[in-house]
Design a protein around this motif. Structure first.
Motif, mmCIF file in Angstrom:
data_model
loop_
_atom_site.group_PDB
_atom_site.id
_atom_site.type_symbol
_atom_site.label_atom_id
_atom_site.label_comp_id
_atom_site.label_asym_id
_atom_site.label_seq_id
_atom_site.Cartn_x
_atom_site.Cartn_y
_atom_site.Cartn_z
ATOM 1 N N ARG A 28 34.061 -28.130 -32.982
ATOM 2 C CA ARG A 28 35.099 -27.317 -33.567
ATOM 3 C C ARG A 28 36.020 -26.678 -33.036
ATOM 4 N N LEU A 29 37.132 -27.081 -33.519
ATOM 5 C CA LEU A 29 38.466 -26.688 -32.777
ATOM 6 C C LEU A 29 39.015 -25.460 -33.448
ATOM 7 N N SER A 30 39.534 -24.687 -32.491
ATOM 8 C CA SER A 30 40.293 -23.354 -33.045
ATOM 9 C C SER A 30 41.677 -23.336 -32.718
ATOM 10 N N CYS A 31 42.349 -22.609 -33.663
ATOM 11 C CA CYS A 31 43.908 -22.355 -33.646
ATOM 12 C C CYS A 31 44.097 -20.935 -33.874
ATOM 13 N N ALA A 32 43.991 -20.092 -32.767
ATOM 14 C CA ALA A 32 44.371 -18.619 -33.044
ATOM 15 C C ALA A 32 46.052 -18.484 -33.171
ATOM 16 N N ALA A 33 46.432 -17.807 -34.148
ATOM 17 C CA ALA A 33 47.644 -17.747 -34.390
ATOM 18 C C ALA A 33 48.010 -16.167 -34.149
ATOM 19 N N SER A 34 49.378 -15.900 -33.567
ATOM 20 C CA SER A 34 49.985 -14.487 -33.514
ATOM 21 C C SER A 34 51.406 -14.715 -33.816
ATOM 22 N N GLY A 35 51.998 -13.612 -34.473
ATOM 23 C CA GLY A 35 53.370 -13.611 -34.861
ATOM 24 C C GLY A 35 53.524 -14.141 -36.315
ATOM 25 N N ARG A 36 52.622 -14.555 -36.776
ATOM 26 C CA ARG A 36 52.686 -14.958 -38.548
ATOM 27 C C ARG A 36 51.114 -15.048 -38.795
ATOM 28 N N THR A 37 50.932 -14.893 -40.150
ATOM 29 C CA THR A 37 49.640 -15.164 -40.720
ATOM 30 C C THR A 37 49.473 -16.288 -41.145
ATOM 31 N N VAL A 38 48.049 -16.813 -40.805
ATOM 32 C CA VAL A 38 47.868 -18.301 -41.066
ATOM 33 C C VAL A 38 47.874 -18.328 -42.811
ATOM 34 N N SER A 39 47.556 -17.212 -43.510
ATOM 35 C CA SER A 39 47.258 -17.274 -44.773
ATOM 36 C C SER A 39 48.509 -17.510 -45.519
ATOM 37 N N SER A 40 49.715 -17.046 -44.904
ATOM 38 C CA SER A 40 50.878 -17.215 -45.700
ATOM 39 C C SER A 40 51.900 -18.212 -45.146
ATOM 40 N N ASN A 41 51.110 -19.233 -44.395
ATOM 41 C CA ASN A 41 51.854 -20.096 -44.057
ATOM 42 C C ASN A 41 51.282 -21.670 -44.164
ATOM 43 N N ASN A 42 51.760 -22.606 -43.969
ATOM 44 C CA ASN A 42 50.961 -24.034 -44.107
ATOM 45 C C ASN A 42 50.662 -24.405 -42.667
ATOM 46 N N ASN A 73 42.751 -14.643 -38.510
ATOM 47 C CA ASN A 73 44.268 -15.216 -38.320
ATOM 48 C C ASN A 73 43.805 -16.740 -37.366
ATOM 49 N N THR A 74 43.053 -17.404 -37.792
ATOM 50 C CA THR A 74 42.457 -18.659 -37.119
ATOM 51 C C THR A 74 42.411 -19.832 -37.948
ATOM 52 N N VAL A 75 42.849 -20.920 -37.795
ATOM 53 C CA VAL A 75 42.385 -22.024 -38.227
ATOM 54 C C VAL A 75 41.401 -22.855 -37.539
ATOM 55 N N TYR A 76 40.789 -23.665 -38.386
ATOM 56 C CA TYR A 76 39.849 -24.540 -37.568
ATOM 57 C C TYR A 76 39.578 -25.930 -38.072
ATOM 58 N N LEU A 77 39.319 -26.783 -37.239
ATOM 59 C CA LEU A 77 39.060 -28.010 -37.773
ATOM 60 C C LEU A 77 37.751 -28.475 -37.112
ATOM 61 N N HIS A 78 36.913 -28.470 -38.082
ATOM 62 C CA HIS A 78 35.419 -29.065 -37.998
ATOM 63 C C HIS A 78 35.286 -30.433 -37.999
ATOM 64 N N MET A 79 35.003 -31.042 -36.820
ATOM 65 C CA MET A 79 34.778 -32.412 -36.659
ATOM 66 C C MET A 79 33.484 -32.930 -36.503
ATOM 67 N N ASN A 80 32.870 -33.788 -37.378
ATOM 68 C CA ASN A 80 31.460 -34.359 -37.304
ATOM 69 C C ASN A 80 31.536 -35.879 -37.077
ATOM 70 N N SER A 81 30.468 -36.351 -36.770
ATOM 71 C CA SER A 81 30.244 -37.885 -36.533
ATOM 72 C C SER A 81 31.617 -38.356 -35.711
ATOM 73 N N LEU A 82 31.812 -37.608 -34.516
ATOM 74 C CA LEU A 82 32.923 -38.148 -33.731
ATOM 75 C C LEU A 82 32.804 -39.540 -33.338
ATOM 76 N N LYS A 83 33.977 -40.207 -33.180
ATOM 77 C CA LYS A 83 33.879 -41.819 -32.872
ATOM 78 C C LYS A 83 34.932 -41.862 -31.558
ATOM 79 N N PRO A 84 34.671 -42.761 -30.711
ATOM 80 C CA PRO A 84 35.643 -43.000 -29.647
ATOM 81 C C PRO A 84 37.073 -42.808 -30.069
ATOM 82 N N LEU A 116 52.324 -25.103 -37.371
ATOM 83 C CA LEU A 116 52.519 -23.920 -38.433
ATOM 84 C C LEU A 116 53.802 -24.211 -38.864
ATOM 85 N N SER A 117 53.855 -24.410 -40.290
ATOM 86 C CA SER A 117 55.251 -24.559 -40.982
ATOM 87 C C SER A 117 55.360 -23.393 -42.000
#
Length: 120
Positions: A19-33, A76-87, A97-98
């Motif tokens: 699970r990758l995490s992306c902690a944001a500051s200065g802008r809210t993840v819920s109001s941005n892409n 204020n964090t976005v996650y990437l949950h990665m399962n069944s990882l491949k090489p 953030l956009s």
């Protein structure tokens, strides 16, 4: 000042999860892409998954059945949950953030990246 700090990368074996995490500051993840990109050695950067401010989710075909993107507004964090990882998932993963109204992520904000290595 906008900062995106990724974490959670590492060396894993094929079939494992991360699970990758992306902690944001200065802008809210819920109001941005928000999005996760990756760049493998010798390859161009590619979009892996994204979530719009309104909650619309996109996942690349190559990860659609294995990866999910989510956000925790309270953290204020976005996650990437990665399962069944491949090489072939081996890459540096970047959070981006956009701001609402900006087309694409190129001119948005980017994290420093976190490396994921999947051994066979």
């Amino acid at each position: 000042q906008v900062q995106l700090v990724e974490s959670g990368g590492g060396l894993v074996q094929a079939g494992d999860s991360l699970r990758l995490s992306c902690a944001a500051s200065g802008r809210t993840v819920s109001s941005n892409n928000m999005a996760w990109f990756r760049q493998a050695p010798g390859k161009e950067r590619e979009l892996v998954a994204s979530i719009t401010w309104s909650g619309v989710i996109y996942r690349a075909d190559s990860v659609k059945d294995r990866f999910t993107i989510s956000r925790d507004n309270a953290k204020n964090t976005v996650y990437l949950h990665m399962n069944s990882l491949k090489p072939e998932d081996t890459a540096v993963y970047y959070c981006a953030l956009s701001p609402k109204g900006l087309l694409g992520y190129t001119n948005g904000y980017w994290g420093q990246g976190t490396r994921v290595t999947v051994s066979s």
